[in-house]
Design a protein around this motif. Sequence first.
Motif, PDB file in Angstrom:
ATOM      1  N   LEU A 226       0.843  -1.383  -0.063  1.00 12.08           N
ATOM      2  CA  LEU A 226      -0.024   0.173   0.104  1.00 12.08           C
ATOM      3  C   LEU A 226       0.828   1.313   0.054  1.00 12.08           C
ATOM      4  CD1 LEU A 226      -2.852   0.956   0.013  1.00 12.08           C
ATOM      5  CD2 LEU A 226      -2.644   1.065   2.647  1.00 12.08           C
ATOM      6  N   ARG A 227       1.898   1.221   0.864  1.00 14.19           N
ATOM      7  CA  ARG A 227       2.792   2.232   0.959  1.00 14.19           C
ATOM      8  C   ARG A 227       3.529   2.767  -0.760  1.00 14.19           C
ATOM      9  NH1 ARG A 227       3.149   6.799   4.044  1.00 14.19           N
ATOM     10  NH2 ARG A 227       3.213   6.357   6.180  1.00 14.19           N
ATOM     11  N   LYS A 228       3.899   1.653  -1.246  1.00  9.43           N
ATOM     12  CA  LYS A 228       4.602   1.812  -2.608  1.00  9.43           C
ATOM     13  C   LYS A 228       3.558   2.218  -3.875  1.00  9.43           C
ATOM     14  CE  LYS A 228       8.301  -1.085  -0.913  1.00  9.43           C
ATOM     15  NZ  LYS A 228       9.074  -2.078  -1.306  1.00  9.43           N
ATOM     16  N   THR A 229       2.266   2.090  -3.447  1.00  8.38           N
ATOM     17  CA  THR A 229       1.372   2.234  -4.470  1.00  8.38           C
ATOM     18  C   THR A 229       0.326   3.405  -4.246  1.00  8.38           C
ATOM     19  OG1 THR A 229      -0.295   0.624  -3.494  1.00  8.38           O
ATOM     20  CG2 THR A 229       1.230  -0.177  -5.189  1.00  8.38           C
ATOM     21  N   LEU A 230      -0.067   3.513  -3.145  1.00  9.32           N
ATOM     22  CA  LEU A 230      -1.222   4.502  -2.934  1.00  9.32           C
ATOM     23  C   LEU A 230      -1.076   5.717  -1.683  1.00  9.32           C
ATOM     24  CD1 LEU A 230      -4.548   2.347  -3.830  1.00  9.32           C
ATOM     25  CD2 LEU A 230      -3.479   4.178  -5.169  1.00  9.32           C
ATOM     26  N   TRP A 231      -0.410   4.869  -0.765  1.00  7.88           N
ATOM     27  CA  TRP A 231      -0.446   5.691   0.554  1.00  7.88           C
ATOM     28  C   TRP A 231       0.497   6.836   0.267  1.00  7.88           C
ATOM     29  CZ3 TRP A 231       0.097   2.819   5.799  1.00  7.88           C
ATOM     30  CH2 TRP A 231      -0.134   3.854   6.771  1.00  7.88           C
ATOM     31  N   ASN A 232       1.644   6.782  -0.037  1.00  5.85           N
ATOM     32  CA  ASN A 232       2.902   7.946  -0.341  1.00  5.85           C
ATOM     33  C   ASN A 232       2.125   8.811  -1.554  1.00  5.85           C
ATOM     34  OD1 ASN A 232       4.456   6.987   1.785  1.00  5.85           O
ATOM     35  ND2 ASN A 232       6.078   6.390   0.408  1.00  5.85           N
ATOM     36  N   LYS A 233       2.430  10.029  -1.351  1.00  8.62           N
ATOM     37  CA  LYS A 233       1.761  10.866  -2.298  1.00  8.62           C
ATOM     38  C   LYS A 233       2.353  10.900  -3.489  1.00  8.62           C
ATOM     39  CE  LYS A 233       0.632  14.705   1.029  1.00  8.62           C
ATOM     40  NZ  LYS A 233       1.226  14.307   2.482  1.00  8.62           N
ATOM     41  N   ASP A 234       3.754  10.686  -3.489  1.00  9.19           N
ATOM     42  CA  ASP A 234       4.483  10.339  -5.001  1.00  9.19           C
ATOM     43  C   ASP A 234       4.409   9.008  -5.528  1.00  9.19           C
ATOM     44  OD1 ASP A 234       5.825   9.241  -2.664  1.00  9.19           O
ATOM     45  OD2 ASP A 234       7.690   9.429  -3.565  1.00  9.19           O
ATOM     46  N   ARG A 235       3.966   7.972  -4.903  1.00  6.93           N
ATOM     47  CA  ARG A 235       3.720   6.791  -5.420  1.00  6.93           C
ATOM     48  C   ARG A 235       2.257   6.575  -5.943  1.00  6.93           C
ATOM     49  NH1 ARG A 235       7.512   2.676  -4.330  1.00  6.93           N
ATOM     50  NH2 ARG A 235       9.478   4.064  -4.073  1.00  6.93           N
ATOM     51  N   PHE A 236       1.329   7.568  -4.943  1.00  8.30           N
ATOM     52  CA  PHE A 236       0.123   7.603  -5.642  1.00  8.30           C
ATOM     53  C   PHE A 236       0.044   8.247  -7.012  1.00  8.30           C
ATOM     54  CE2 PHE A 236      -3.970  10.190  -6.187  1.00  8.30           C
ATOM     55  CZ  PHE A 236      -4.879   9.579  -5.543  1.00  8.30           C
ATOM     56  N   CYS A 237       0.880   9.274  -6.949  1.00  6.86           N
ATOM     57  CA  CYS A 237       1.036  10.010  -8.527  1.00  6.86           C
ATOM     58  C   CYS A 237       1.517   9.142  -9.461  1.00  6.86           C
ATOM     59  CB  CYS A 237       1.666  11.175  -8.214  1.00  6.86           C
ATOM     60  SG  CYS A 237       2.137  12.323  -9.490  1.00  6.86           S
ATOM     61  N   GLU A 238       2.322   8.262  -9.255  1.00  2.00           N
ATOM     62  CA  GLU A 238       3.124   7.509 -10.199  1.00  2.00           C
ATOM     63  C   GLU A 238       2.017   6.196 -10.600  1.00  2.00           C
ATOM     64  OE1 GLU A 238       6.536   5.788  -8.524  1.00  2.00           O
ATOM     65  OE2 GLU A 238       7.664   7.590  -8.468  1.00  2.00           O
ATOM     66  N   THR A 239       1.419   5.653  -9.635  1.00  2.00           N
ATOM     67  CA  THR A 239       0.477   4.690  -9.824  1.00  2.00           C
ATOM     68  C   THR A 239      -0.801   5.067 -10.751  1.00  2.00           C
ATOM     69  OG1 THR A 239       0.919   3.602  -7.692  1.00  2.00           O
ATOM     70  CG2 THR A 239      -0.928   2.954  -8.801  1.00  2.00           C
ATOM     71  N   MET A 240      -1.250   6.253 -10.356  1.00  2.00           N
ATOM     72  CA  MET A 240      -2.448   6.773 -11.190  1.00  2.00           C
ATOM     73  C   MET A 240      -1.983   6.916 -12.666  1.00  2.00           C
ATOM     74  SD  MET A 240      -4.938   6.449  -9.432  1.00  2.00           S
ATOM     75  CE  MET A 240      -4.373   4.932  -8.675  1.00  2.00           C
ATOM     76  N   ALA A 241      -0.821   7.794 -12.662  1.00  2.00           N
ATOM     77  CA  ALA A 241      -0.374   8.177 -14.129  1.00  2.00           C
ATOM     78  C   ALA A 241      -0.225   6.848 -15.193  1.00  2.00           C
ATOM     79  CB  ALA A 241       0.942   8.846 -14.169  1.00  2.00           C
ATOM     80  N   SER A 242       0.396   5.894 -14.411  1.00  2.00           N
ATOM     81  CA  SER A 242       0.646   4.547 -15.410  1.00  2.00           C
ATOM     82  C   SER A 242      -0.480   3.994 -15.517  1.00  2.00           C
ATOM     83  CB  SER A 242       1.563   3.683 -14.499  1.00  2.00           C
ATOM     84  OG  SER A 242       1.636   2.459 -14.951  1.00  2.00           O
ATOM     85  N   ALA A 243      -1.557   3.835 -14.906  1.00  2.00           N
ATOM     86  CA  ALA A 243      -2.776   3.308 -15.131  1.00  2.00           C
ATOM     87  C   ALA A 243      -3.661   3.961 -16.072  1.00  2.00           C
ATOM     88  CB  ALA A 243      -3.442   2.928 -13.936  1.00  2.00           C
ATOM     89  N   ILE A 244      -3.775   5.221 -16.000  1.00  2.00           N
ATOM     90  CA  ILE A 244      -4.614   5.899 -16.783  1.00  2.00           C
ATOM     91  C   ILE A 244      -3.786   6.142 -18.220  1.00  2.00           C
ATOM     92  CG2 ILE A 244      -6.022   8.013 -17.224  1.00  2.00           C
ATOM     93  CD1 ILE A 244      -6.118   8.339 -13.985  1.00  2.00           C
ATOM     94  N   ARG A 245      -2.858   6.085 -18.332  1.00  2.00           N
ATOM     95  CA  ARG A 245      -2.115   6.447 -19.670  1.00  2.00           C
ATOM     96  C   ARG A 245      -2.676   5.451 -20.843  1.00  2.00           C
ATOM     97  NH1 ARG A 245       3.212   5.620 -18.033  1.00  2.00           N
ATOM     98  NH2 ARG A 245       3.121   7.726 -17.225  1.00  2.00           N
TER      99      ARG A 245
END
Length: 628
Positions: A226-245
Amino acid sequence: LRLRWSRRLVEQTRSGGGRPRAAMRTKSKGKDKGADLEDGGKGGADGATKSGFQIWGVVKTIIFIFAIASMLVNVWVVKHLRRSFVETSSDSGADSGDHHDGGEGGGDDGGMGDLGSDSGSNSQRVMDVLKQLERAEKDIRPVEYKVVVVGKSFILKRDFDIWDYTFTKAKHDIVQTTKQDLQAGKYADWTVMKCLDLFDGKSHCIEPSDLPGLKRSQRVSRLYGLRKTLWNKDRFCETMASAIRGYEGLPYEFVFPCWNLPADYAHLIHESKTRYVNKSFILKPTDRGEGNGIIVMDDWRQLMNWKSKFPDNDEIVVQTYLPNPFLINQRKWDMRTYVLVTSVSPLRVYMYRDGLVRFASSKYEKDAKGGGKATSFLTNTSVNKKAGIAVEDLTWPFPKVYEYLKGIAIEPEMLWERIERAVVQLLLSAEPAFVKLFKKLQNDFTCSICYQLLGVDVIVDDDLVPRVIEVNGEPSMQLSGETHSQYDFTKKSMAHDLVHMIYTYDSFARGLAQDLTELELDGFAIGYQSLGCSSSDQFCLRPIDLEYLLESKKEQQNMGGFRRMYPHAKGDYYSEFIKHLESKFPYGSATGTFKLHNLVTALEKVSTVRPKNHWLDAIYHPDEDPEP
């Protein structure tokens, strides 16, 4: 048997090949009488013969009517197979807790096929499926729940009391211990680990490498990764950008466009000059919370000097700033929703029907530079309570917002449905990233024993479009101790409903078998790996899939104040997005929401939920009569 017999009677009756014994006796008797009465001549014999044929005609008509009636009865039986199945299977196991340990059952037949064509073999087939479900349920349900609570000291001090109260009230043994004691073999028979930790480095509960080795009957309140995907603000940003792209099919945004600086600087400047030329931007340091260090920039040109505003920060997150928030009493607000994730791959997720709405303490300034005062554009309670306003005036419970929306002619259920969809899309987007982390622990690991309660913050614009702002993996469950505290009541109720949903001794194998049978009657071709699958099966359910479906059925019947967001009867809404996300999964993924999506969506449409009164029902559905 009734069906075959009645059909045979109809065929014999139509062909004239079969006559009842009563008619045969009548004809014989008529002949004997004609032979004895020689003086009567042929007249007596002809009369007796005619009488015999008349009687046979009546009998034949009666038999034909009975045969047709019997066929109609059998059609009714097949149509109502669900009810018949429950009665048939009642002898296969006793009440809750009784299981069969029989063999694997018939492995030749890949699917149930036409359940009305051969009642004998299909009845055995249904019983074999039920045995598979009962066996899977036995593997994942412990004999008793023994709870150990471990974690970081300040969170234990903050949240232990509510979990101690809740588990004890549910009559489960609970003890607070340490990671070191567990590693030394103390409390080795635990079945529930309540992990109260930030997961921001060293683990205070269990080592990630130990998760794949746990029993399937154990549960851990930690969603690994969870920390490396959604909980940390920067990882949240990376996860969403990768998925929606690469996906253009979203009807509206469910998160804000996001960039990490300095890594995404060139990309940010390019997009801000093209796609977001008239937008403002909000900048947040990744290593601070409670609204500290957040600023607003009105123009993309200001972004070039971002480092001068954050000299002590190596990384910051940039998002587009919402210019048109939906206001209540001229103040900006956001929502802290409580989201329970009980499986991430495939997804199972719930939202609690009560939560917290947080207000800015100052009126919103629409055209103010830099967002205006922090107390007008930030809703964090820690920021706004410094203005000297009581916390009770800065927060509302959901039911109060619900009534406010109804008062201004806005349908609350419509907004809630949109919020739920935004949260589901967020979690679906994160699933490929979770699976990549799972595979690093063990190739076929899915964290099926994991669950976690999240705090998900959502903001709504004046077009009633909700967007997820961020995710908190350890929302505070601390009680204030005040006698009439609405928030204490909400937290106690939520903890109670969570424990009763996840930790129950009831059996749901029969109910799930009933739902699967209903789907097969509707035309779904379902195979079972342990019984043998055929190439024509739409789904070949593995043991891990059966465990997922059993847990889903159990949770569905014990939701309390939680609302199931996924799986959902309206799950077709996500089909195209899930199809897009399939390409984001690592090669060789053992499981994923995309593999069971159509099945679980169909199951939600046929599955019945046991109605239960809940204290929130009177608030959200005041016009409905309560059950006796």
